[in-house]
Design a protein around this motif. Sequence first.
Motif, PDB file in Angstrom:
ATOM      1  N   CYS A  74      -4.606   8.431   2.732  1.00 46.06           N
ATOM      2  CA  CYS A  74      -3.295   8.934   3.154  1.00 46.06           C
ATOM      3  C   CYS A  74      -2.215   7.852   3.099  1.00 46.06           C
ATOM      4  CB  CYS A  74      -3.381   9.524   4.555  1.00 46.06           C
ATOM      5  SG  CYS A  74      -4.385  11.028   4.622  1.00 46.06           S
ATOM      6  N   GLY A  75      -2.587   6.627   2.712  1.00 45.93           N
ATOM      7  CA  GLY A  75      -1.588   5.579   2.513  1.00 45.93           C
ATOM      8  C   GLY A  75      -1.395   4.639   3.692  1.00 45.93           C
ATOM      9  N   ASN A  76      -2.305   4.676   4.658  1.00 44.35           N
ATOM     10  CA  ASN A  76      -2.224   3.768   5.799  1.00 44.35           C
ATOM     11  C   ASN A  76      -3.015   2.494   5.535  1.00 44.35           C
ATOM     12  OD1 ASN A  76      -1.100   5.844   7.888  1.00 44.35           O
ATOM     13  ND2 ASN A  76      -2.836   6.842   6.914  1.00 44.35           N
ATOM     14  N   THR A  77      -2.731   1.457   6.314  1.00 42.56           N
ATOM     15  CA  THR A  77      -3.590   0.278   6.297  1.00 42.56           C
ATOM     16  C   THR A  77      -4.352   0.232   7.617  1.00 42.56           C
ATOM     17  OG1 THR A  77      -1.779  -1.104   7.114  1.00 42.56           O
ATOM     18  CG2 THR A  77      -2.105  -0.995   4.728  1.00 42.56           C
ATOM     19  N   TRP A 124       0.814  -1.222   0.000  1.00 42.75           N
ATOM     20  CA  TRP A 124       0.000   0.000   0.000  1.00 42.75           C
ATOM     21  C   TRP A 124       0.842   1.264   0.000  1.00 42.75           C
ATOM     22  CZ3 TRP A 124      -4.641   0.223  -1.673  1.00 42.75           C
ATOM     23  CH2 TRP A 124      -5.512   1.250  -1.328  1.00 42.75           C
ATOM     24  N   LYS A 125       1.933   1.276   0.807  1.00 39.23           N
ATOM     25  CA  LYS A 125       2.706   2.521   0.880  1.00 39.23           C
ATOM     26  C   LYS A 125       3.503   2.758  -0.404  1.00 39.23           C
ATOM     27  CE  LYS A 125       6.930   0.994   3.221  1.00 39.23           C
ATOM     28  NZ  LYS A 125       7.712   1.000   4.454  1.00 39.23           N
ATOM     29  N   LYS A 126       3.725   1.691  -1.144  1.00 41.45           N
ATOM     30  CA  LYS A 126       4.494   1.846  -2.389  1.00 41.45           C
ATOM     31  C   LYS A 126       3.606   2.152  -3.586  1.00 41.45           C
ATOM     32  CE  LYS A 126       7.797  -1.674  -0.980  1.00 41.45           C
ATOM     33  NZ  LYS A 126       8.018  -3.115  -1.183  1.00 41.45           N
ATOM     34  N   MET A 127       2.329   1.894  -3.423  1.00 40.42           N
ATOM     35  CA  MET A 127       1.426   2.040  -4.566  1.00 40.42           C
ATOM     36  C   MET A 127       1.301   3.500  -4.980  1.00 40.42           C
ATOM     37  SD  MET A 127      -2.525   0.828  -4.755  1.00 40.42           S
ATOM     38  CE  MET A 127      -2.147  -0.886  -4.457  1.00 40.42           C
ATOM     39  N   PRO A 128       1.340   3.778  -6.295  1.00 42.44           N
ATOM     40  CA  PRO A 128       1.147   5.174  -6.710  1.00 42.44           C
ATOM     41  C   PRO A 128      -0.189   5.685  -6.165  1.00 42.44           C
ATOM     42  CG  PRO A 128       1.745   3.799  -8.587  1.00 42.44           C
ATOM     43  CD  PRO A 128       1.514   2.878  -7.428  1.00 42.44           C
ATOM     44  N   PRO A 129      -0.173   6.888  -5.563  1.00 42.31           N
ATOM     45  CA  PRO A 129      -1.388   7.398  -4.920  1.00 42.31           C
ATOM     46  C   PRO A 129      -2.612   7.401  -5.829  1.00 42.31           C
ATOM     47  CG  PRO A 129       0.480   8.780  -4.367  1.00 42.31           C
ATOM     48  CD  PRO A 129       0.975   7.788  -5.358  1.00 42.31           C
ATOM     49  N   ALA A 130      -2.419   7.629  -7.106  1.00 40.21           N
ATOM     50  CA  ALA A 130      -3.571   7.662  -8.010  1.00 40.21           C
ATOM     51  C   ALA A 130      -4.237   6.285  -8.104  1.00 40.21           C
ATOM     52  CB  ALA A 130      -3.143   8.147  -9.388  1.00 40.21           C
ATOM     53  N   GLU A 131      -3.426   5.234  -7.955  1.00 44.20           N
ATOM     54  CA  GLU A 131      -3.979   3.871  -7.965  1.00 44.20           C
ATOM     55  C   GLU A 131      -4.756   3.595  -6.681  1.00 44.20           C
ATOM     56  OE1 GLU A 131      -3.615   1.583 -10.710  1.00 44.20           O
ATOM     57  OE2 GLU A 131      -3.236   3.622 -11.405  1.00 44.20           O
ATOM     58  N   ALA A 169      -6.181  11.215  -2.353  1.00 44.53           N
ATOM     59  CA  ALA A 169      -5.010  10.339  -2.265  1.00 44.53           C
ATOM     60  C   ALA A 169      -3.811  10.876  -3.060  1.00 44.53           C
ATOM     61  CB  ALA A 169      -5.379   8.937  -2.734  1.00 44.53           C
ATOM     62  N   ASP A 170      -4.082  11.411  -4.251  1.00 45.82           N
ATOM     63  CA  ASP A 170      -2.964  11.880  -5.078  1.00 45.82           C
ATOM     64  C   ASP A 170      -2.824  13.406  -5.058  1.00 45.82           C
ATOM     65  OD1 ASP A 170      -5.274  12.395  -6.442  1.00 45.82           O
ATOM     66  OD2 ASP A 170      -4.623  11.537  -8.355  1.00 45.82           O
ATOM     67  N   LYS A 171      -3.379  14.036  -4.029  1.00 44.98           N
ATOM     68  CA  LYS A 171      -3.308  15.499  -3.956  1.00 44.98           C
ATOM     69  C   LYS A 171      -2.800  15.997  -2.610  1.00 44.98           C
ATOM     70  CE  LYS A 171      -7.268  15.480  -7.047  1.00 44.98           C
ATOM     71  NZ  LYS A 171      -7.390  13.998  -7.003  1.00 44.98           N
ATOM     72  N   LEU A 172      -2.221  15.090  -1.835  1.00 44.61           N
ATOM     73  CA  LEU A 172      -1.856  15.447  -0.461  1.00 44.61           C
ATOM     74  C   LEU A 172      -0.829  16.575  -0.398  1.00 44.61           C
ATOM     75  CD1 LEU A 172      -1.696  11.871   1.109  1.00 44.61           C
ATOM     76  CD2 LEU A 172      -3.475  13.587   1.402  1.00 44.61           C
TER      77      LEU A 172
END
Lengths: 299, 493
Positions: free
Chosen positions: B191-194, B90-97, B150-153
């Motif tokens: 925000c990229g957390n699980t 999850w933390k590596k995934m491109p935010p847009a994905e 997600a992709d605008k932080l």
Amino acid sequence: MATTTGNRLEVLKTYKIYIGGQFPRTESGRYYIATNSKKEKLANVCLSSRKDFRDAVGKARGAFGGWSGRAAFNRGQILYRIAEMLEGRKAQFVDELMKQDSTKAQAEKEVSLCIDRLIYYSGWCDKFQQLFSSVNPVASSHFNFSNPEPMGVIATIAPQGDSLLGLVSVIAPIIAGGNTCVALASNTKPLCAVTFAEVLNSSDLPGGVVNILTGKVAELAPFFADHMDVNATVYCESDATTQKMIKEKSALNVKRVVLYDKVKWNDAGGQSPYFIMDLQEIKTTWHPIENIGGAKAGY
Amino acid sequence: MAKASKKNTIKLKFDSARKLAPAPESKAGAKIDPQYDLFINGKFEKPTSKKYFASINPATEEKLSMIAEANQADVNKAVKAARGAYDKNWKKMPPAERAKYIYRIARMVQERAREFAIIETLDGGKPIRESRDFDVPTAANHFFYYAGWADKLEYAFPNRTTSPLGVAGQIIPWNFPLLMAAWKIAPALACGNTVVLKPAENTSLTALKLAEIIQEADLPPGVVNIITGAGSTGAAIVNHPDVNKIAFTGSTDVGKIIQRAIAGTDKKATLELGGKAANIIFDDAPLDQAVEGVINGIFFNQGHVCCAGSRLYVQESVFKEVVRKLKDRLETLIVGDPMDKNTDIGAINSREQLNIINNYIKIGQKEGAEMYQSSADLPKKGFYCRPTIFTNVAQSNRIAQEEIFGPVLAIQSFRTDDEVIEKANNTPYGLSAGVWTDKGSKIFNLTTKLRAGVIWANTFNKFDPTSPFGGYKESGYGREGGLHGLNTYVNVV
């Protein structure tokens, strides 16, 4: 302690605490001796008590409505005034810092940085709100906005490593944001804190907005954390036991706890509007927008 | 009809001719399995504890399903799955994905909205009208809103960058089960957390249905784990050393326990706790509108709302009129089967909560306050409480100080602006407040001086994904919703 210059006897300063715009001695009557690294005595300093802290919180709470209600612009001017006063008394602070083991160059640098930091936060007083507010595009027919508001009374244990810079760096963002505070000065280097209180007192800062105590961190920290009329506690040292104690006791009234143990106050990382925001609440306000019968007036 | 309203010269008659025919929502649209397991690492697993507890319908006391009880070993598994998913995926995934996954969840909740509404009402007792028109759509919207962040932080924190916190442990209450799950999961994922989420033990079903959607949406296994159980399961999440953040919505008492429990750690926390909101009516307010707002403020979701307007302050000159209007309006409220589309006030969430509410009603009477209840007939089975108002209340009365979390309103009067501001702020809580007046400058005087996180002026109990929500003082800290809701799920560096 200095004694004579030429054939005139020097008047020594009594280092007192600062509560509600006045300079009382501690109600406890206790004192401790501040020394430099060579163990030379510098002054008798108030060893503040729990009761002093309570008095100070009372004054800070009393001052909160007026201070938070002032125009942000006005707060900015008062912070600027504090900087002006500090600039005017620079020599005295340099002198005190040198008594407390700083070299002349270090002392001058520290005082200059404090003055500049106050100017920096003076400027933020009426700007951070715009940066951290929002108008929220809700899906219903309402006008909705969120803006920062000061948390209230902040109990602050100032950085213990230096006499002036740490204290100024934590107090400035607190009051820039409209909070009032009780600050515990550096235990080992208390002189500048008391003299800084004199600067505050001659800067149009209303009494009670900043209250400064001298004393022992270990003795007073628990009260800073568990007082029921304090909204947030700030602690700047890395002592894990004290951090845990503060967090635990703060739960009593769901106080916010802010730890600044990793901040370097003497570089650019020691100042930012995020320090102001650490002690702000966000308030959201809703109001309906009238829309009667699909009225089409407009452009 | 109740006695008190007989004194009124203008008497509304609701005891005749106004019987609406039943309009029950069909249960056919919802599939509830007889038993639910724990959702860990993308799969439904039997609990290590081997224990299950019953979830009942509070409107009928009938059993709906058996729910797994997660113990320490199950919590460990869930946290491990969340950590694994965070590190590997999850933390590596491109935010847009990441965003697209969250959008998927939003869409699927929308597609299955009616099913969710039915289950929410069966499981929790809230009127179908509310779960259908508020809970479920707002939950879906919350996912949709945060997906886009997600992709605008990098735009949200001026002059700073952000990084996710890691594993978020989230514990939610029984009053808005699906909506609270959305409030917690959506910003955490964006925000990229699980996530390891635990719903309240009385109302686990919609969270488990959400787990089905998360599976169906093909989220990487372990990104969201949903485990069920009671307080001890929650404690195991809070105390787990590999959890980086605790997000809790619930009582102030439990919030304080959590704050103490994580004191010696680096865990961050968001606490959304209790409230005792003041709702203030000035004499120049549009009174009918205000009365509607007060009714919505305290009786929405049977009063099981942390931001409920449970203290009403009425300016003296209109006090009698407002109380009369309130009593009349109380009589028109339909109390009963939550599945009926006409129902205004459904079932109290549990027997335990009903006992708490009834106890407060007794306390209020003992303290000398004057009680008025609607004369509505209550169903024979299930947990119900008549809408109740108290007048002649003192500021120090427990019903004016403590959170009741039920359909009970404490009414007081006031004369001046300053007096009511002081009274309204005289509480350890600070979650919300309401102001009713036609004068704009008075509104802003009040909205700036009331010490609460959400202020409704000439409206009440409105919520939106874009609108930050959260308390001052003992109502907790951190915000959920809007731009400010991102702050609590990232490190800002």
